[in-house]
Design an enzyme around this catalytic site. Structure first.
Site, short mmCIF file in Angstrom:
data_model
loop_
_atom_site.label_atom_id
_atom_site.label_comp_id
_atom_site.label_asym_id
_atom_site.label_seq_id
_atom_site.Cartn_x
_atom_site.Cartn_y
_atom_site.Cartn_z
N ARG A 91 -8.36 -0.57 5.08
CA ARG A 91 -7.51 0.44 4.46
C ARG A 91 -6.16 -0.12 4.08
O ARG A 91 -5.52 0.39 3.15
CB ARG A 91 -7.31 1.63 5.42
CG ARG A 91 -8.56 2.46 5.66
CD ARG A 91 -8.23 3.65 6.57
NE ARG A 91 -7.04 4.33 6.07
CZ ARG A 91 -6.02 4.70 6.86
NH1 ARG A 91 -6.04 4.46 8.15
NH2 ARG A 91 -4.98 5.31 6.32
N CYS A 99 -4.94 8.29 10.02
CA CYS A 99 -4.95 7.68 11.36
C CYS A 99 -4.58 8.70 12.42
O CYS A 99 -3.70 9.54 12.23
CB CYS A 99 -3.97 6.51 11.42
SG CYS A 99 -4.51 5.04 10.56
N ASP A 122 5.46 0.79 11.77
CA ASP A 122 4.22 0.15 11.34
C ASP A 122 4.12 -1.31 11.78
O ASP A 122 3.10 -1.96 11.54
CB ASP A 122 4.09 0.23 9.81
CG ASP A 122 3.56 1.58 9.35
OD1 ASP A 122 3.21 2.41 10.21
OD2 ASP A 122 3.52 1.81 8.13
N ARG A 143 -4.24 10.56 4.72
CA ARG A 143 -3.13 11.49 4.78
C ARG A 143 -2.30 11.49 3.50
O ARG A 143 -1.88 12.55 3.02
CB ARG A 143 -2.23 11.13 5.97
CG ARG A 143 -1.03 12.03 6.11
CD ARG A 143 -0.22 11.73 7.34
NE ARG A 143 0.97 12.58 7.35
CZ ARG A 143 0.99 13.85 7.71
NH1 ARG A 143 -0.13 14.44 8.07
NH2 ARG A 143 2.10 14.54 7.71
N ARG A 186 1.70 14.58 13.10
CA ARG A 186 2.26 14.37 11.77
C ARG A 186 2.10 15.61 10.88
O ARG A 186 1.41 15.60 9.86
CB ARG A 186 1.61 13.15 11.10
CG ARG A 186 1.85 11.88 11.88
CD ARG A 186 1.67 10.66 11.02
NE ARG A 186 0.27 10.39 10.75
CZ ARG A 186 -0.17 9.39 9.99
NH1 ARG A 186 0.68 8.58 9.43
NH2 ARG A 186 -1.45 9.20 9.79
N ILE A 211 9.06 7.30 16.45
CA ILE A 211 8.59 7.96 15.23
C ILE A 211 7.36 8.83 15.50
O ILE A 211 7.33 10.01 15.15
CB ILE A 211 8.26 6.93 14.13
CG1 ILE A 211 9.44 5.97 13.95
CG2 ILE A 211 7.91 7.64 12.83
CD1 ILE A 211 10.72 6.60 13.49
N LYS A 239 0.83 -1.21 0.00
CA LYS A 239 0.00 0.00 0.00
C LYS A 239 0.87 1.26 0.00
O LYS A 239 0.60 2.23 -0.73
CB LYS A 239 -0.90 0.02 1.24
CG LYS A 239 -1.83 1.23 1.30
CD LYS A 239 -2.45 1.44 2.65
CE LYS A 239 -1.54 2.25 3.54
NZ LYS A 239 -2.25 3.03 4.57
N ASN A 240 1.94 1.24 0.80
CA ASN A 240 2.77 2.43 0.94
C ASN A 240 3.63 2.73 -0.29
O ASN A 240 4.26 3.78 -0.37
CB ASN A 240 3.66 2.30 2.18
CG ASN A 240 2.87 2.40 3.47
OD1 ASN A 240 1.72 2.84 3.47
ND2 ASN A 240 3.46 1.97 4.57
N LYS A 295 14.73 16.04 9.76
CA LYS A 295 14.48 14.67 10.20
C LYS A 295 13.92 13.89 9.02
O LYS A 295 13.42 14.47 8.05
CB LYS A 295 13.52 14.62 11.40
CG LYS A 295 12.13 15.12 11.12
CD LYS A 295 11.26 14.99 12.37
CE LYS A 295 9.83 15.46 12.10
NZ LYS A 295 8.97 15.32 13.29
N VAL A 296 14.03 12.58 9.10
CA VAL A 296 13.61 11.72 8.00
C VAL A 296 12.09 11.72 7.90
O VAL A 296 11.39 11.52 8.90
CB VAL A 296 14.13 10.29 8.18
CG1 VAL A 296 13.59 9.37 7.08
CG2 VAL A 296 15.65 10.28 8.17
N SER A 297 11.56 11.92 6.68
CA SER A 297 10.12 11.89 6.44
C SER A 297 9.86 11.18 5.12
O SER A 297 10.32 11.64 4.07
CB SER A 297 9.54 13.30 6.39
OG SER A 297 8.20 13.28 5.88
N LEU A 344 7.51 19.76 6.86
CA LEU A 344 8.65 19.35 6.03
C LEU A 344 8.29 19.38 4.54
O LEU A 344 9.14 19.71 3.70
CB LEU A 344 9.14 17.97 6.44
CG LEU A 344 9.73 17.85 7.84
CD1 LEU A 344 10.20 16.43 8.11
CD2 LEU A 344 10.88 18.83 8.04
#
Length: 430
Positions: free
Chosen positions: A409, A126, A317, A102, A131, A339, A22-23, A172-174, A135
């Protein structure tokens, strides 16, 4: 509203086909906005989030077609879909669509790059923390965009001639911001360097898709991505990678219940950190030509401490699923969530099974018990939902998981896949 009913105690034995990620599928679908030629995606999972993003893309003018299974293609393989954004008819992504997911906010990058303007509602999704999108906006501003917030919408405009390449250093990592700036940079004038980029396999899947569409990207899979902007992208055909979160989830379910399960199509290199942690619990993991075999005999589950981290670390996750596993370990374990600041909402629901969990800030301490008891529980978010299913698979007696729209979802045919391996699980309508 649908519910899932389980009767725990059965080992899992058999095969589970891992669906497309999904991601990865969602940003790949969004990438179709960058070209006026068709983008064909294979192995797209059948999920509520995919359907929701289809509605958003159609609102922008994307023609979407779902094709039948190819000759010789296995049952359980994801959808083959074509996305054709010949003309962008609307650069507004409205609240009633974006507020439900999102990732739909990410359309701002391609819309701004191709159309030089976008009006996108601030996102929903969610409830696992704030969140913020700061960034995203920082990165787009670095590429020359003017950003305003107007009545809950982000209104973005590119300078005359389009976005301009720049060095974007994320503090930061996103994952989401990396996807967005990477897509936007493909059509920007000049060279963009993205420092401290996310390294997740889904980022690589999207970057390789963009390259197939004609983008010039180097450093794929590293913390530094360099993009040389091009004037136009063309169509391509791309495969969605297997879902590493689904892989880890079913691996933990097998570890929780005992048994022997082959996760067909799984790519262990995409979640090696999680598999290393799982191996320390006493679970046997074996890579095979067609996937990953997960086995645990009657031995107890050893307690293991873990911190969540960006890839290649232990995925946030999978935190809830691992916590469910630790509730039946032979000792005390700790999980530190680094996270998201509000991702322990499943703790109260796991406690309804009799789990012993205490939370102090970012750290959850789990004291394992030899047996959980079935209960009525309520899903709070996508990954928390499936942790309750995992607990229910091992708990004594009946469990009913309510509000399972979260599951739909992100998990394709969950109850069907588990029931084929011996789980007593069913969906209850209404």
């Amino acid at each position: 509203m649908d519910r899932i009913r389980l009767v725990g105690g059965n080992e899992l034995n058999g095969e589970i086909a891992i669906s497309g990620a999904k991601n990865a599928a969602l940003p790949l679908m969004i990438a179709s906005l960058l070209s006026d030629e068709p983008l064909v995606l294979h192995n797209v999972p059948r999920l509520a989030d995919v359907k929701q993003l289809e509605r958003i893309l159609e609102n922008h003018g994307v023609d979407i077609a779902v094709h039948g299974r190819r000759r010789g293609e296995e049952e359980g393989v994801g959808q083959r879909m074509t996305f054709h954004a010949a003309d962008i008819v609307d650069t507004t992504a409205p609240y009633d669509l974006v507020s439900k997911m999102r990732a739909s906010f990410w359309v701002i990058g391609p819309l701004l790059a191709r159309c030089h303007e976008a009006r996108v509602s601030l996102p929903g999704g969610c409830a696992i923390g704030t969140r913020p999108v700061d960034l995203f906006l920082y990165g787009l501003k670095e590429l020359g965009a003017e950003i305003d917030i107007d009545e809950g919408y982000v209104v973005a405009r590119a300078p005359k001639g389009g976005l301009v390449g720049a060095t974007v250093t994320f503090p930061k990592v996103s994952v989401g911001a990396t996807h967005t700036i990477l897509m936007a940079a493909t059509l920007a004038r000049g060279i963009t360097v993205i420092e401290n980029a996310a390294q997740e396999p889904e980022i690589t899947n999207v970057a390789e898709c963009l390259v197939a569409m004609g983008a010039k990207i180097s450093g794929i899979g590293t913390r530094t991505l360099t993009v040389e902007g091009v004037e136009k992208l063309h169509g391509a055909t791309v495969e969605v990678i297997p879902d590493r979160i689904e892989t880890g989830t079913f691996a933990m379910a097998a570890a929780m219940t005992g048994g022997d399960v082959l996760l067909k199509g799984a790519r262990p290199e995409h979640l090696q950190s999680a598999l290393d942690v799982l191996a320390r619990t006493g679970t046997t993991l074996t890579s095979e030509a067609n996937g990953l075999r997960v086995h645990r005999n009657g031995n107890g589950i050893r307690p293991v401490d873990v911190d969540t981290d960006p890839f290649p670390g232990f995925p946030t996750d999978l935190q809830a699923q691992f916590m469910a596993l630790m509730t039946m370990s032979d000792g005390v374990s700790q999980i530190r969530e680094t996270i998201f600041e509000n991702r322990y909402m499943h703790v109260a629901e796991l406690a309804r099974f009799g789990a012993d969990i205490s939370v102090n800030g970012q750290v959850a301490t789990i004291t394992g018990k030899p047996q959980l008891k079935g209960a009525q529980v309520m899903a709070t978010d996508l990954r928390a939902s499936v942790s309750l299913v995992i607990a229910g698979l091992a708990a004594k007696g009946e469990t009913v998981v309510n509000r399972i729209y979260h599951l739909d979802r992100g998990f394709e045919r969950l109850e069907d896949k588990l029931s084929r391996c011996g789980a007593e699980i069913e969906r209850l309508a209404g």
